[in-house]
Enzyme design. Structure first.
Site, short mmCIF file in Angstrom:
data_model
loop_
_atom_site.label_atom_id
_atom_site.label_comp_id
_atom_site.label_asym_id
_atom_site.label_seq_id
_atom_site.Cartn_x
_atom_site.Cartn_y
_atom_site.Cartn_z
N MET A 162 -20.53 -27.43 -19.26
CA MET A 162 -19.07 -27.33 -19.33
C MET A 162 -18.64 -26.56 -18.08
O MET A 162 -18.95 -25.38 -17.94
CB MET A 162 -18.75 -26.56 -20.60
CG MET A 162 -17.32 -26.42 -20.89
SD MET A 162 -17.14 -25.87 -22.60
CE MET A 162 -17.25 -24.14 -22.40
N ARG A 297 -17.04 -22.66 -29.26
CA ARG A 297 -16.62 -21.35 -29.80
C ARG A 297 -17.27 -21.10 -31.17
O ARG A 297 -17.70 -19.99 -31.46
CB ARG A 297 -15.10 -21.30 -29.92
CG ARG A 297 -14.45 -21.07 -28.58
CD ARG A 297 -12.95 -21.13 -28.58
NE ARG A 297 -12.51 -20.83 -27.22
CZ ARG A 297 -11.27 -20.80 -26.81
NH1 ARG A 297 -10.30 -21.06 -27.66
NH2 ARG A 297 -10.97 -20.51 -25.57
N TYR A 436 -17.91 -14.83 -23.26
CA TYR A 436 -17.75 -16.24 -22.88
C TYR A 436 -17.12 -17.11 -23.98
O TYR A 436 -16.92 -16.65 -25.08
CB TYR A 436 -19.03 -16.84 -22.31
CG TYR A 436 -20.30 -16.92 -23.12
CD1 TYR A 436 -20.34 -16.82 -24.49
CD2 TYR A 436 -21.51 -17.14 -22.46
CE1 TYR A 436 -21.53 -16.93 -25.19
CE2 TYR A 436 -22.71 -17.25 -23.14
CZ TYR A 436 -22.71 -17.14 -24.51
OH TYR A 436 -23.88 -17.26 -25.19
N GLU A 437 -16.78 -18.32 -23.59
CA GLU A 437 -16.01 -19.24 -24.46
C GLU A 437 -14.66 -18.65 -24.84
O GLU A 437 -14.19 -18.81 -25.97
CB GLU A 437 -16.80 -19.58 -25.74
CG GLU A 437 -17.95 -20.51 -25.56
CD GLU A 437 -17.61 -21.72 -24.72
OE1 GLU A 437 -16.45 -22.16 -24.76
OE2 GLU A 437 -18.50 -22.22 -24.03
N GLY A 438 -14.01 -17.99 -23.91
CA GLY A 438 -12.74 -17.33 -24.20
C GLY A 438 -13.05 -15.94 -24.72
O GLY A 438 -13.66 -15.80 -25.79
#
Ligand SMILES: Cc1cc2nc3c(=O)[nH]c(=O)nc-3n(C[C@H](O)[C@H](O)[C@H](O)COP(=O)(O)OP(=O)(O)OC[C@H]3O[C@@H](n4cnc5c(N)ncnc54)[C@H](O)[C@@H]3O)c2cc1C
Length: 592
Positions: A162, A297, A436-438
């Protein structure tokens, strides 16, 4: 370093009693995924991850992935392991049968994936990112793209990445600059991406990148970002691998943890442009990427559960052997596991991990229903539930993973601070999860903004009603669970109080977002843990002598009295005068 043992009984108990797997597997598409099948494969998977993968964790940590002469080198400890995972089919459990997958519900795949995450978290990111690409292609890929890529991604022969982040575009993806220029039936992609997990490596035969980029005439901001598929090796018409595309890793980061995983700086288009193919509509790339990000997420939330489990097992093993001091009621010096303060820490780790697991698998089961249920209304209800739960699973499970792994170090005393025990590695590995992932700050804003304020909290109110039903429906108000139900009632009232407050004071939402997320996360996690405790209680009433049942109720009791009690503090913080934060500006933080 201790061995890792898969909590099989716990996983099956959740599938039986929270997911109601006997019914779950009756949804269309799961014809070959009966409960008996699941009971048969879990022990096989457990044996594999305990014996083959878990021993690589420490070694791979000491041999971080790095770049050598332009080639990404991963730890020799991992050599051949990924191939064994592919051969056994552990990556393809939930893949559609049409593309060679085994057709199991995602909830089963996640239960098995937890084993890989606990066994070696950095390594587990390789199939995790691939799953995200599969998810995005399933929804937004054209038939031709699905036919070209899905089978090899599902088997794991190819892996996925990603590519969102750029130096100036982290939490704020509207700043993405990577370019995509139309060139006939494809686009030429150029730009740099940073921090790309498993961005390049030799474990899989091809790497399929999903890349956010801008078309030449794209509007500024989020509305001008498109999503492209960029394979490391182009695919020939007959499906075989063709020439190398214009994309390469130009750096591998030196990191605090997850050393197994190469975190790469990727250069696209140094030789004129990497060939890429549009996924979904032009300028709607963020929407398409969100399908991948949401699945990632949830996976990161479960990483929190898995690393908490591994840290807990390690702490229990050490505390059972380490002899220190005297304990009331025991004549000789005793293993530290007998000290009340050590028991407190172990129970805290266990309660947080079990509650997180319940929350994660509950959400994944809802995701299965949102995709596979035959009734569109039930699909829609579950899709809304997954939307609400995603920031809670990501945010709460990863915050408490840091707490658990830190407690794991504390249980070891000085030895916890020494790398050779392995306890420190779990804490270092867990530290990435809230980032990570927001980041969890962004999850909190998502929860309070999109998932609460945007629809006037209709969805969130629905979740609270579901929780209330558990109290109302509790038929056997047994002595063992009545106090636990009273704690749930209090937690629901606290959430309702916070919700009513924020609906009237929405201007405060950014300042209190984190605390709000933690209040709801704590309460929902407790609710689901309690549902399991009630199932255990029922089994005891029916004559079960399983110690597991008693433990489940006791762990829930610990959560109620030692963790759920944080809610009062959260609520007071939410309602407190937030001027103490808001009145500060950037300059106030400078040293005088
Ligand atoms: C090991 C590792 C692996 C990664 N893997 C990938 C990957 O595979 N693919 C990929 O694309 N990216 C990946 N990332 C990038 C990761 O997703 C970003 O680091 C993350 O989204 C944060 O962005 P940033 O680092 O630029 O921090 P920033 O966005 O600069 O944030 C810094 C701090 O400011 C806060 N902040 C920022 N904006 C706001 C706001 N609006 N409101 C409140 N607080 C805010 C953040 O919460 C954070 O605490 C990875 C990163 C690491 C370290």
């Amino acid at each position: 370093m201790t061995a890792y043992k898969v909590p099989q009984k716990e996983l099956l108990f959740i599938l039986d009693n929270l997911v109601n797997y006997q019914e779950h597997c009756k949804m269309p598409g799961f014809e070959n995924a009966s409960a008996d099948m699941v009971e048969a494969i879990l022990p096989e998977a457990a044996k594999f991850f305990e014996e083959v993968v878990a021993p690589t964790n420490w070694l791979a940590d000491t041999q971080p992935a790095h770049l050598e002469n332009g080639k990404v080198i991963t730890s020799p400890a991992l050599d051949g392991v990924y191939q064994q995972i592919i051969d056994a089919g552990w990556c393809s459990l939930s893949g559609a049968e049409k593309y060679g997958g085994a057709g199991f519900p995602e909830v089963v795949a996640v239960a098995v994936h937890e084993m890989l995450q606990s066994a070696n978290m950095g390594f587990s990111l390789l199939p995790t990112l691939t799953s995200g690409v599969i998810h995005a292609l399933n929804i937004y890929g054209s038939e031709q793209q699905k036919n070209t890529y899905l089978a090899n991604l599902i088997s794991g022969v190819w892996s996925g990445t990603m590519n969102l982040t750029e130096p100036q575009a982290g939490s704020d993806l509207s700043a993405v600059k990577t370019k995509a220029v139309p060139a006939g039936d494809h686009y030429l992609i150029s730009g740099q991406k940073i921090y790309i997990t498993w961005g390049d490596h030799e474990q899989s035969q091809n790497v399929i990148h999903l890349v956010l980029a801008r078309l030449p005439d794209a509007p500024a901001g989020n509305q001008g970002i498109s999503l492209f598929l960029v394979p490391k090796y182009l695919i020939n018409d007959d499906g075989s691998l063709g020439q190398r595309n214009d994309v390469k890793a130009v750096g591998v980061e030196h990191k605090l943890g997850i050393h197994s995983s190469p975190t790469c700086t990727m250069a696209f288009g140094d030789q004129g442009g990497a060939i890429g193919y549009l996924i979904g509509p032009e300028n709607r790339g963020l929407m398409c990427m969100f399908s991948m990000m949401n699945s990632a997420r949830l996976a990161v939330g479960h990483q929190g559960v898995a690393i908490g489990e591994r840290a807990y097992q390690q702490a229990v093993a050490y505390a059972s052997e380490r002899v220190q001091g005297k304990v009331q009621g025991i004549d000789s010096r005793a293993p530290i596991i007998n000290h009340p303060d050590i028991k407190r820490m172990l129970l805290q780790m266990r309660a947080l991990t079990e509650a997180g697991r319940a929350m994660s698998l509950f959400t994944i089961a809802a995701q299965d229903r949102a995709i596979h249920h035959s009734d569109p209304e039930i699909q829609a209800q579950n899709a809304q539930l997954v939307e609400i739960m995603t920031p809670l699973v990501k945010g709460w499970c990863t915050e408490v993973a840091m707490e658990s792994t830190s407690l794991g170090v504390q249980v070891h005393g000085g030895m916890g601070f020494i790398e050779e025990t392995g306890a420190a590695q779990h804490m270092r590995d867990a530290r990435i999860l809230p980032i990570y992932e927001g980041t969890n700050g962004i999850q909190a804003l998502d929860f309070i903004g999109r998932k609460c304020l945007r629809d006037g909290a209709v969805g969130l109110q629905g979740l609270l009603s579901q929780m209330q039903k558990t109290v109302a429906k509790a038929s056997s108000k047994s002595q063992r669970t009545s106090k636990l139900l009273a704690s749930l009632e209090r937690a629901i009232m606290q959430c309702q109080d916070a919700l009513d407050y924020i609906l009237k004071n929405s201007k405060k939402s950014q300042t209190i977002a984190y605390t709000y997320m933690m209040l709801f996360g704590n309460s929902v996690a407790y609710w689901l843990l309690l549902k399991l405790a009630m199932a255990a209680d029922k089994q005891i009433e029916q004559g079960s002598k399983e110690r597991f049942c008693w433990q489940k109720i006791a762990t829930t009791g610990f959560f109620a009295s030692q963790i759920l009690t944080r809610n009062q503090g959260y609520l007071e913080t939410i309602k407190a005068d937030s001027a103490c934060i808001e009145d500060f500006n950037g300059e106030d933080f400078m040293t005088n």
